[in-house]
Design a protein around this motif. Structure first.
Motif, short mmCIF file in Angstrom:
data_model
loop_
_atom_site.label_atom_id
_atom_site.label_comp_id
_atom_site.label_asym_id
_atom_site.label_seq_id
_atom_site.Cartn_x
_atom_site.Cartn_y
_atom_site.Cartn_z
N GLU A 138 61.43 24.54 27.32
CA GLU A 138 60.30 24.66 27.38
C GLU A 138 59.21 25.23 26.77
OE1 GLU A 138 59.27 26.86 30.53
OE2 GLU A 138 60.55 26.34 31.39
N TYR A 194 55.89 17.19 28.43
CA TYR A 194 55.19 17.60 29.38
C TYR A 194 56.93 16.16 29.59
CZ TYR A 194 53.05 14.98 33.95
OH TYR A 194 52.84 14.33 34.60
N SER A 195 57.38 15.60 29.12
CA SER A 195 58.05 13.95 29.25
C SER A 195 58.99 14.05 28.14
CB SER A 195 56.99 13.72 30.62
OG SER A 195 56.50 12.83 29.64
N LYS A 203 54.21 22.23 24.53
CA LYS A 203 55.09 22.65 25.07
C LYS A 203 55.42 20.88 25.83
CE LYS A 203 55.55 23.65 30.27
NZ LYS A 203 57.00 24.58 30.23
N PRO A 246 67.39 19.75 24.76
CA PRO A 246 67.46 19.57 26.08
C PRO A 246 66.54 19.38 26.80
CG PRO A 246 67.54 22.27 25.38
CD PRO A 246 67.12 21.17 24.28
N LEU A 247 66.19 18.95 27.80
CA LEU A 247 65.29 17.91 28.28
C LEU A 247 64.67 18.83 29.49
CD1 LEU A 247 67.11 14.27 29.53
CD2 LEU A 247 65.61 14.96 27.20
N ASP A 248 65.25 19.69 29.84
CA ASP A 248 64.97 20.78 30.67
C ASP A 248 64.13 21.96 28.93
OD1 ASP A 248 66.61 22.23 29.41
OD2 ASP A 248 67.33 22.82 31.46
#
Length: 149
Positions: free
Chosen positions: A30, A43-44, A41, A26-28
């Motif tokens: 964590e 960042y983008s 983590k 998923p692009l979101d």
């Protein structure tokens, strides 16, 4: 349209990036995990249209000019010989619930063992969990052995 193995489907939509095991990221998300189990983590994520590499990822704390292939990371910590031995140690304490104790590595407590258990979620509802657990153990050993070679 891109050819097989690329990130654009026949419907023209862009597929999500995938991890080492082929699971959609998923692009979101964590955190992801590197090959030695360290949390990283994102960042983008950036989708690029050049041939062969579709998704790039930048990590928090990494130099800004470095990009990573999401396929180099895992959604969950990768398996290890230590984890396998811990799971087998848990199973040895389980008695009649040995398979449930073996599966506790996924955070499943005995008592709620069936709902959400990877063994229970197989397509074969008629195979006993003990057989499925042995197959899972053998599969993990094969994967870890091939990773060591």
């Amino acid at each position: 349209m891109m050819t097989e193995g690329k990130t654009m489907g026949s419907d023209g939509k862009i597929a999500l990036p995938k991890d080492t095991d082929g699971r959609e990221i998923p692009l979101d998300v964590e955190f992801l995990y590197n090959a030695i189990g360290e949390r990283v983590k994102p960042y983008s994520f950036t989708f690029t249209r050049y041939d062969g590499f579709g998704w790039e990822m930048n990590l928090v704390g990494a130099p800004t000019n470095l990009v990573y292939d999401p396929k180099s990371f895992y959604l969950t910590p990768p398996d290890s010989w230590e984890k396998l031995l811990d799971d087998l140690d848990n199973a040895s304490k389980g008695g009649d619930n040995a398979e449930c104790c073996y599966m506790s590595r996924d955070g499943i407590e005995v008592g709620e063992q069936c709902h959400g258990c990877r063994l229970y979620e197989t397509e074969d509802d008629f195979t006993e969990c003990s057989y499925l657990a042995y197959a899972d153990i053998a599969d993990r050993i094969r994967k870890l052995r091939s990773a060591d070679e």
